[in-house]
Design an enzyme around this catalytic site. Structure first.
Site, short mmCIF file in Angstrom:
data_model
loop_
_atom_site.label_atom_id
_atom_site.label_comp_id
_atom_site.label_asym_id
_atom_site.label_seq_id
_atom_site.Cartn_x
_atom_site.Cartn_y
_atom_site.Cartn_z
N MET A 101 3.17 10.75 6.17
CA MET A 101 2.56 9.75 5.29
C MET A 101 2.58 8.38 5.96
O MET A 101 3.57 8.00 6.58
CB MET A 101 3.31 9.70 3.97
CG MET A 101 3.14 10.98 3.22
SD MET A 101 3.03 10.72 1.47
CE MET A 101 2.84 12.42 0.94
N HIS A 105 7.38 5.56 1.05
CA HIS A 105 8.08 4.37 0.55
C HIS A 105 8.88 4.72 -0.71
O HIS A 105 10.01 4.27 -0.88
CB HIS A 105 7.08 3.28 0.16
CG HIS A 105 6.23 2.78 1.28
ND1 HIS A 105 4.88 3.06 1.37
CD2 HIS A 105 6.52 1.99 2.34
CE1 HIS A 105 4.38 2.48 2.43
NE2 HIS A 105 5.34 1.83 3.05
N GLN A 138 3.97 -9.08 13.53
CA GLN A 138 4.14 -7.78 14.18
C GLN A 138 2.81 -7.12 14.52
O GLN A 138 2.79 -5.99 15.00
CB GLN A 138 5.02 -6.86 13.34
CG GLN A 138 4.42 -6.36 12.04
CD GLN A 138 5.45 -5.60 11.21
OE1 GLN A 138 6.34 -6.17 10.60
NE2 GLN A 138 5.34 -4.28 11.20
N GLY A 150 12.27 4.29 7.06
CA GLY A 150 11.83 5.67 7.27
C GLY A 150 11.92 6.08 8.74
O GLY A 150 11.60 5.29 9.63
N GLN A 151 12.30 7.33 8.96
CA GLN A 151 12.38 7.90 10.31
C GLN A 151 11.00 7.95 10.98
O GLN A 151 10.89 8.02 12.20
CB GLN A 151 13.00 9.30 10.23
CG GLN A 151 13.01 10.11 11.51
CD GLN A 151 13.85 9.47 12.60
OE1 GLN A 151 14.77 8.70 12.33
NE2 GLN A 151 13.52 9.76 13.86
N LYS A 152 9.94 7.91 10.18
CA LYS A 152 8.57 7.92 10.72
C LYS A 152 8.41 6.87 11.83
O LYS A 152 7.76 7.13 12.84
CB LYS A 152 7.60 7.67 9.56
CG LYS A 152 6.25 7.11 9.91
CD LYS A 152 5.31 8.18 10.32
CE LYS A 152 3.92 7.70 10.63
NZ LYS A 152 3.66 6.29 10.64
N ARG A 175 -1.79 3.80 7.03
CA ARG A 175 -2.96 3.84 7.91
C ARG A 175 -3.75 5.13 7.76
O ARG A 175 -4.88 5.22 8.24
CB ARG A 175 -2.56 3.61 9.37
CG ARG A 175 -2.10 2.17 9.63
CD ARG A 175 -1.93 1.85 11.09
NE ARG A 175 -1.77 0.42 11.29
CZ ARG A 175 -0.61 -0.21 11.49
NH1 ARG A 175 0.52 0.48 11.52
NH2 ARG A 175 -0.55 -1.52 11.66
N PHE A 183 0.86 -1.19 0.00
CA PHE A 183 0.00 0.00 0.00
C PHE A 183 0.90 1.25 0.00
O PHE A 183 0.82 2.10 0.87
CB PHE A 183 -0.98 -0.01 1.17
CG PHE A 183 -2.26 0.70 0.82
CD1 PHE A 183 -3.14 0.14 -0.09
CD2 PHE A 183 -2.60 1.92 1.37
CE1 PHE A 183 -4.32 0.79 -0.45
CE2 PHE A 183 -3.77 2.59 1.02
CZ PHE A 183 -4.63 2.00 0.10
#
Ligand code: PAF
Length: 279
Positions: A181, A34, A58, A144-146, A184, A29
């Site tokens: 981003m 990404h 997870q 990603g740092q997210k 979800r 998704f």
């Protein structure tokens, strides 16, 4: 671009790839976050491999595994356009065949924050990422740092298990209004989408206070909490001002810190973070 499912197919295609090989692990998704990882891998590596696997280990029992958004055809078109060489889309049976019984547990940095609220989450992440690294053997792997705590857990695991891979962390990609981003975000309906900007507002309010001299960790947490609590559609799960390396909660004046939070907007649980550095 080749797409493979089984391990035998993966290894046959992997043998033909020029190095260095860059891996971007995903749960599909795909969004601009990404794709920014794929683009950075494309710039730095001779070959780019992307995995798409919604990893059941997870997800907690009450989490969104069954409803996690999926659109493999769209993902493959985006990956092709971004210059991906090889996509691995293993099935659950390929990743976790009958009789599977080996898991990777990173202690310490997995314990607090997300790990405390999502028991078993990082065990699942560390296990699947270890399997992806072992199967694909990339020289570089992009995250990603997210998912700030995830990056710390994966760095630790890779070091502790001696994976010969550079773990590369890329900046969070945001919507124009600041919302980080995330796949979800697709769950946000109606007014929830606008309300979801409260996470970034809380982080930037704390950063503004830090930059004008408010260095006390608890004060920064209170600023974030008050911003979230002022949004009627948001319910704060936690706010944190933690040491960026150990992820231990900080007290007193801070020089550098990871601000992070988990907030429910409607029924959707969102996370975000920002790094503060006085240097
Ligand atoms: O960040 C994610 O999408 C997942 O946690 C990862 C790293 C692909 C492991 O399943």
């Amino acid at each position: 671009m080749k797409t493979v499912t089984t391990l035998d197919e993966l290894w046959a295609e992997r043998a033909n790839l020029a190095g260095p090989v860059g891996l971007v692990p995903t749960m599909g998704f795909l969004h601009e976050g990404h794709l920014s990882l794929v683009r950075q891998a494309r710039e730095e590596c001779a070959s780019v491999v992307v995995s798409i696997f919604v990893n059941p280990t997870q997800f907690g029992p009450s989490e969104d595994l069954a409803t996690y958004p999926r659109d493999t055809d769209r993902d493959l078109a985006l990956l092709q356009a971004a210059g991906t060489d090889l996509v691995w889309t293993p099935t659950v049976e390929v990743m976790y065949p009958p009789g599977f019984q080996t898991y990777v547990e990173v202690e310490g940095v997995s314990a607090g924050l997300e790990g405390e609220r999502r028991p078993g989450h990082f065990r699942g992440v560390a296990t699947v990422v270890a399997k992806l690294l072992a199967a694909i053997q990339p020289q570089r792997a992009y995250f990603g740092q997210k998912d700030a705590q995830q990056t710390v857990v994966i760095r630790q695991m890779s070091r502790d298990l001696s994976f010969p891979v550079d773990v590369v962390i890329c900046p969070t990609v945001r919507e124009p209004d600041g919302l980080a981003m995330s796949s979800r975000n697709a769950y946000l309906h109606g007014d929830e989408r606008a309300a979801a900007t409260v996470l970034y507002q809380a982080l930037t309010a704390a950063r503004a206070a830090f930059e004008t001299g408010s260095r006390d960790a608890e004060t920064l947490r209170q600023i974030m909490a008050a911003t979230i609590d002022a949004e009627p559609l948001a319910r704060r799960q936690y706010v944190s001002c933690a040491d960026p390396l150990t992820l231990h909660e900080l007290e007193g004046p801070v020089d550098s810190a990871l601000l992070s939070m988990a907030v429910f907007v409607g029924r959707t649980r969102l996370i975000d973070n920002l790094m503060l550095d006085n240097a």
